[in-house]
Design a protein around this motif. Structure first.
Motif: not given
Length: 634
Positions: A250, A303-304, A307, A311, A366-368, A416, A419, A423, A589
């Protein structure tokens, strides 16, 4: 006394008197249309059975279920020859004996121990469950008297299973040419753990394979040299240090410092070479020299990165724009609904009763998941949402707030979706990242014209994507990985850049062997049968090199002009296939290593406290690698 001797006592005539298995039962009483008999095979346990006077089906079922393979010697039935009857009886007895043998094998002690071992490892159960009286009674009742193994036996099976799993994994990795690893650190219950997974692509089926390499406890202060030492030690332990193409991490500061200090690409001069000092040996008083430490190149988790965009960059853009108050008030009411549904059973019941669905409560990380929760709320009708807010006693969302949330869901749906792609594990490759990010930018720009609330936010997010993925867009490895993915080829590139990319692919393809799956015996045979024409040479054969380069260019040209999107079409282009294996082994990821940490019961329960760090790691690796090596030890 059997049934035939008790005819006078019961003063009744029934079908059992002429039945060939009547000698296994003793008449006891008459009960209207039924008779009561006792099973002689169940002695000394008294087992009374009821059967109809005109049928023996109940008794036959009892024999089949309880006394498989019983020695039945009935008298011959009326009107049937004795030879025919004896042959049928022999076949029935033989079949029952076979069934009895199969049943006995299924109920063996070794098989029972394997099932218990599988139960402990797969569900991460405490080893102390083996000593619980209820568990012992359960095993004895299900296995007809067999015992549950003790903890000492379980520890032995864990050691044996771990050794077998490690040998099987090393054998698989020994036959693999390219490997990717993922690394991450997780802290829970005041404990820190370092996890690492390994990934490769099967050369024949082109399917991605995965395995866990480490799940070690970290003690003391976590520094970049400690992490570097862990990564290096695991690579060496599995003998893959020369096969690892990249290590995916990450964007956290410890890993940035690790690969900035020790990555191979930064070791241009002797002063830049990193050294790993064995702290354990120093504490134990053993003299230990610094060992030279090399790490593979690093790949940042895509993916990080996304994210962080939704955010940090999103919140910064919203807080500085005119929609700050509207966004804050709408999300505050949404979080109030989530809180009631998460902590109160009344809230969960109300959501299921009114909306006919389970309302998604997002996790913290996780935002998704948060996006899915907003999507669920927006999908409710105005009547359903009003009733839900009234039942939960939370402020009702105003029309403008609902309009803002609907636009939020519409605008960020591509993000979304991206993401979710990153993942994935089985069908996700490094070549997927650049086309996904480019498509994401295009779809966000398309939403800009129709956006009423989030127009400025879209601009900020598109700029953040360019900044955070700048290194990836400039990466030659990522470009080759994308070009060798049949789904994309060169369609994502500008027309002016495609010729240069074709030349790069031809150069890379000329440096790899078109077919690496050669038989060792065949190569030895070809070398031993060296002819005189093959032996004598008078300099480099330029014509052969030219023919080889021409073949490479033709293969690259045919591949670029192809239209197939499945990986199966790579079988027709052996050099392109080798480039795909080399550059697309890398995952975009760290989702696999995060799944290793988030497995149910491994870090967040008190069951972990009953195991030492060494055995805790072994159980977790056995659980994750059950697809590599079976948990059964037989």
């Amino acid at each position: 006394m059997d049934v035939e001797h008790n005819e006078s006592i019961g003063e009744t005539k029934s079908a059992i008197q002429t039945w060939r298995y009547r000698h296994h039962f003793t008449y006891k009483a008459d009960q209207g249309k039924n008779i009561i008999v006792q099973c002689n095979l169940c002695l000394p346990r008294v087992n009374l059975l009821s059967t109809s006077k005109t049928s023996t089906s109940n008794l036959k079922k009892h024999l089949d279920r309880t006394h498989l393979g019983c020695d039945a010697k009935p008298a011959a039935k009326r009107g049937r020859k004795s030879n025919d009857y004896n042959g049928e009886e022999s076949r029935n007895c033989q079949l029952k004996k076979i069934k009895a043998e199969i049943l006995s094998k299924c109920m063996s002690q070794a098989k029972t121990d394997d099932l218990i071992f599988n139960f402990i490892v797969e569900d991460c159960q405490s080893f102390y469950v083996l000593e619980q009286p209820g568990f012992k009674k359960l095993i004895a009742g299900l296995t007809e008297g067999l015992k549950s193994m003790d903890r000492l036996t379980l520890f032995t099976k864990v050691d044996l299973g771990f050794s077998r799993m490690r040998e099987a994994l090393m054998a698989k990795l020994g036959s693999v040419q390219y490997v990717c690893t993922t690394a991450d650190i997780w802290t829970a219950n005041s404990r820190s753990f370092f996890g690492m997974t390994c990934h490769w692509i099967d050369t024949r089926s082109l399917e991605r394979k995965s395995a866990a390499l480490g799940f070690a406890r970290l003690h003391g202060r976590i520094t970049y040299d400690t992490i570097a030492g862990r990564i290096h030690d695991i690579h060496v332990a599995y003998n893959i240090e020369s096969k690892v193409q990249t290590t995916v991490t990450d964007n956290a500061s410890p890993f940035i410092s690790v690969f900035k200090e020790f990555a191979v690409e930064n070791q241009d001069t002797e002063d830049d070479i990193g050294f790993y000092e064995n702290v354990g040996a120093i504490l134990e008083g053993e003299p230990e020299q610094d060992m030279l430490l090399f790490l593979p190149t690093v790949q940042r988790c895509a993916s990080h990165t996304l994210d962080l965009i939704v955010t940090e960059d999103f919140w910064q853009a919203v807080s500085q724009g005119p929609m700050c108050q509207l966004h804050y008030s709408a999300m505050a009411k949404v979080f109030a609904i989530w809180s009631k549904c998460h902590h109160l059973q009344v809230g969960m019941d109300a959501a299921e009763e009114i909306a006919k669905m389970s309302l998604v409560v997002p996790a913290v990380i996780r935002w998704n998941v948060e996006y899915c929760g907003v999507q669920k709320i927006v999908s409710l009708t105005e009547r359903e949402l009003t009733e839900l807010c009234a039942r939960l006693e939370v402020p009702r969302l105003q029309p403008e707030e609902m309009a803002f949330l609907k636009e939020y869901v519409t605008v960020f749906h591509p993000l979304a979706f991206a993401l979710e792609l990153f993942q994935a594990e089985k069908k996700c490759y490094l070549g997927l990242v650049i086309p996904t990010v480019l498509s994401l930018k295009n779809k966000l720009n398309e939403q800009k014209a129709a956006a009423h609330y989030l127009g400025d936010v879209i601009n900020a997010i598109v700029m953040a994507i360019d900044v955070r993925f700048q290194e990836l867009f400039a990466s030659t490895e990522a470009k080759i990985a994308t070009a060798t993915t049949p789904q994309f080829r060169l369609w994502w590139m500008a027309a002016s850049e495609r010729e240069e990319m074709c030349s790069l692919l031809a150069t890379e393809a000329s440096q790899v062997e078109p077919c690496l799956e050669t038989d060792a015996n065949t190569s030895q045979k070809s070398s031993s049968n060296l002819s005189e024409d093959d032996f004598f040479s008078y300099g480099p054969v330029k014509q052969t090199e030219q023919n080889q380069q021409r073949g490479v260019n033709e293969e690259i040209g045919k591949y670029i002009e192809g239209t197939g999107k499945s990986l199966a079409c790579l079988q027709d282009f052996p050099r392109v296939k080798q480039l795909f294996l080399k550059y697309n082994t890398t995952l975009p990821s760290t989702a696999p290593v995060q799944r290793l940490f988030s497995q149910k019961g491994n870090l967040v329960t008190s069951q972990r406290n009953f195991l030492t760090d060494d055995y805790f790691e072994r159980v977790q690796l056995l659980r994750y690698n059950s697809n590599v090596c079976s948990l059964f030890t037989e």
